[in-house]
Design a protein around this motif. Structure first.
Motif, PDB file in Angstrom:
ATOM      1  N   TRP A  83      -4.507  -6.068  48.905  1.00 12.78           N
ATOM      2  CA  TRP A  83      -5.264  -7.227  49.697  1.00 12.78           C
ATOM      3  C   TRP A  83      -4.881  -8.534  49.072  1.00 12.78           C
ATOM      4  O   TRP A  83      -4.899  -9.604  49.372  1.00 12.78           O
ATOM      5  CB  TRP A  83      -6.777  -6.660  49.592  1.00 12.78           C
ATOM      6  CG  TRP A  83      -6.973  -5.746  50.713  1.00 12.78           C
ATOM      7  CD1 TRP A  83      -7.613  -4.438  50.602  1.00 12.78           C
ATOM      8  CD2 TRP A  83      -7.033  -6.041  52.258  1.00 12.78           C
ATOM      9  NE1 TRP A  83      -7.589  -3.887  51.887  1.00 12.78           N
ATOM     10  CE2 TRP A  83      -7.286  -4.812  52.670  1.00 12.78           C
ATOM     11  CE3 TRP A  83      -6.597  -7.116  52.873  1.00 12.78           C
ATOM     12  CZ2 TRP A  83      -7.450  -4.776  54.197  1.00 12.78           C
ATOM     13  CZ3 TRP A  83      -6.421  -7.151  54.257  1.00 12.78           C
ATOM     14  CH2 TRP A  83      -6.899  -6.094  55.004  1.00 12.78           C
ATOM     15  N   PHE A  86      -1.991  -9.881  49.963  1.00  9.92           N
ATOM     16  CA  PHE A  86      -2.083 -10.475  51.241  1.00  9.92           C
ATOM     17  C   PHE A  86      -2.827 -11.982  51.231  1.00  9.92           C
ATOM     18  O   PHE A  86      -2.449 -12.840  52.092  1.00  9.92           O
ATOM     19  CB  PHE A  86      -2.861  -9.429  52.386  1.00  9.92           C
ATOM     20  CG  PHE A  86      -3.395  -9.859  53.436  1.00  9.92           C
ATOM     21  CD1 PHE A  86      -2.437 -10.050  54.606  1.00  9.92           C
ATOM     22  CD2 PHE A  86      -4.690 -10.440  53.802  1.00  9.92           C
ATOM     23  CE1 PHE A  86      -3.029 -10.784  55.860  1.00  9.92           C
ATOM     24  CE2 PHE A  86      -5.244 -10.910  55.065  1.00  9.92           C
ATOM     25  CZ  PHE A  86      -4.262 -10.881  55.961  1.00  9.92           C
ATOM     26  N   LYS A  90      -0.112 -14.702  52.516  1.00 11.35           N
ATOM     27  CA  LYS A  90      -0.397 -14.864  53.859  1.00 11.35           C
ATOM     28  C   LYS A  90      -1.648 -15.844  54.229  1.00 11.35           C
ATOM     29  O   LYS A  90      -1.654 -16.812  55.333  1.00 11.35           O
ATOM     30  CB  LYS A  90      -0.685 -13.611  54.917  1.00 11.35           C
ATOM     31  CG  LYS A  90       0.117 -12.474  54.568  1.00 11.35           C
ATOM     32  CD  LYS A  90       1.621 -12.819  55.449  1.00 11.35           C
ATOM     33  CE  LYS A  90       2.577 -11.687  55.267  1.00 11.35           C
ATOM     34  NZ  LYS A  90       3.946 -12.075  55.640  1.00 11.35           N
ATOM     35  N   LEU A  91      -2.631 -15.784  53.196  1.00  6.40           N
ATOM     36  CA  LEU A  91      -3.806 -16.886  53.692  1.00  6.40           C
ATOM     37  C   LEU A  91      -4.005 -17.806  52.556  1.00  6.40           C
ATOM     38  O   LEU A  91      -4.947 -18.588  52.755  1.00  6.40           O
ATOM     39  CB  LEU A  91      -5.159 -15.944  53.778  1.00  6.40           C
ATOM     40  CG  LEU A  91      -4.999 -14.625  54.781  1.00  6.40           C
ATOM     41  CD1 LEU A  91      -6.510 -14.375  54.789  1.00  6.40           C
ATOM     42  CD2 LEU A  91      -4.469 -14.981  56.220  1.00  6.40           C
TER      43      LEU A  91
END
Lengths: 223, 223
Positions: A83, A86, A90-91
DNA sequence: TAAATATTTTAGATTTGTCTAAAATTATTT
DNA sequence: AAATAATTTTAGACAAATCTAAAATATTTA
């Protein structure tokens, strides 16, 4: 089949796992401090975890996770680190702001979710702080890294991990422009305060404290 | 500042929101049935939610969310639907397997996370089931349209929106020559797999899957 | 090694969310 | 409108996870 664990139980399992990496016997007060709770509460939970065969524990004698317990810990750590990856990749989160969010996301139960996320992210082996991500069987990738303080003089190396996720440390690293993958070498070690002078590729050299050098891990590069 | 709600409280808020869309007064038994719990437990929670100014509630008189309560409900629904979109579009989950996972993910608290996820997904307006996704202020997109799957037989309609912007969907739509403004009607619905036979004006009819029909929105035309 | 100190465990309470059984209220029937 | 039925609330109990204060055990020190 496989037991279910509450969020509270999972948090204990995870902390005990981390503590037993350095201590060979974990004790009550350490856990209480790490979880920001009281020793009495820890004892209560230890009994429960022992009963669930997750923990090897005898009154007053300290404790360690059982093999089953370690497997559970690694599954949680896998989720946490995937996480984090991620969030950063990605964020566009900063690596210093992902920890708390990942503390929540790591308790989402779906195994399918996490294995798909792993594929979606391209099966990363290390999280944004350089910590290794267990695979879906709980195996950790091997990484031959050493402490920056032990790096030989004038040997090029690449920053591969940081020893803590504290805001304070990450803030300092951001300021010094040090991140995972940064290439540097040690030019001089000062005996007086054990500080060291380092040079990041393409920058002028500067000094860092012993304390900082001890929380940084590097992978020597064969130049 | 803004209050914090437990997972149990959030589940009650969400269910009450959904129930009050069709009932003008929600009642205890409905909530108990929806949450798979007992009426007495519901009453206990109603008192707590009332005290937190989330619920307009008088003993024996039924209840509805307050304005504050609706805002919270919409924030949870936003999270649920964005996560569903993520699971289907990015992690290749089937649209029928995302609900339980999203039930967990919707309770992750970080507002920054969900707003970034929204951007990452391309600000989708509808989830994989065609349900509208509230924006970050809790506003629902206006939807004067119906799902193609709900269109009455042999009634002319115009494609008005698609439920997602995924490459895969757009590729399929291009191949089928379906775009915004395309006029079509449904000739037959098949109970076996819920596929439907449609006829685009000026073309011969063909079959489309339930999944595709559910991501298409149409505006009925008065012919 | 006995006393002082630190750590760990027990005992008993508290909070959250749930339950069952019974009482209170509202709705429906005849 | 009285009797019956359905719904809702109250009362009291329970499990999980926590706490404080006190007791038990282990460790350190003089």
């Amino acid at each position: 089949m496989s037991q279910h664990f509450s969020i509270a139980e999972e948090n204990y399992i995870k902390i005990i796992y981390h503590l037993q990496q350095t201590d060979d016997n974990v004790n009550t007060n350490e856990v209480a401090a790490a979880l920001n709770t009281k020793a009495a509460s820890v004892t209560d939970m230890l009994k429960k975890l022992k009963q669930k065969k997750i923990l090897n524990y005898e009154k007053y004698q300290g404790f360690r996770l059982s093999e089953a317990g370690e497997k559970i810990a690694l599954a949680i750590i896998r989720k946490h680190r995937l996480w984090e990856f991620f969030l950063v990749e990605k964020l566009q989160f900063g690596w210093d702001e992902v920890h708390e969010v990942a503390e929540e996301l790591e308790h989402i139960t779906s195994k399918k979710l996490i294995d798909r996320l792993d594929v979606f992210l391209g099966n990363p082996k290390f999280d944004p702080h350089g910590d290794p991500i267990p695979d879906s069987n709980g195996k950790l990738p091997h990484q031959p890294q050493i402490n920056l303080i032990d790096l030989a003089l004038n040997k090029l190396a690449e920053v591969s991990a940081v020893g803590s996720q504290s805001k304070e440390l990450l803030d300092l690293l951001k300021h010094k422009k040090i991140r995972i993958g940064t290439q540097l070498e040690v030019n001089k070690k000062f005996a007086f305060d054990h500080s060291i002078e380092i040079k990041i590729v393409g920058q002028t050299s500067f000094n860092i404290s012993q304390q900082l050098a001890q929380t940084l891990f590097v992978k020597p590069l064969n130049k």
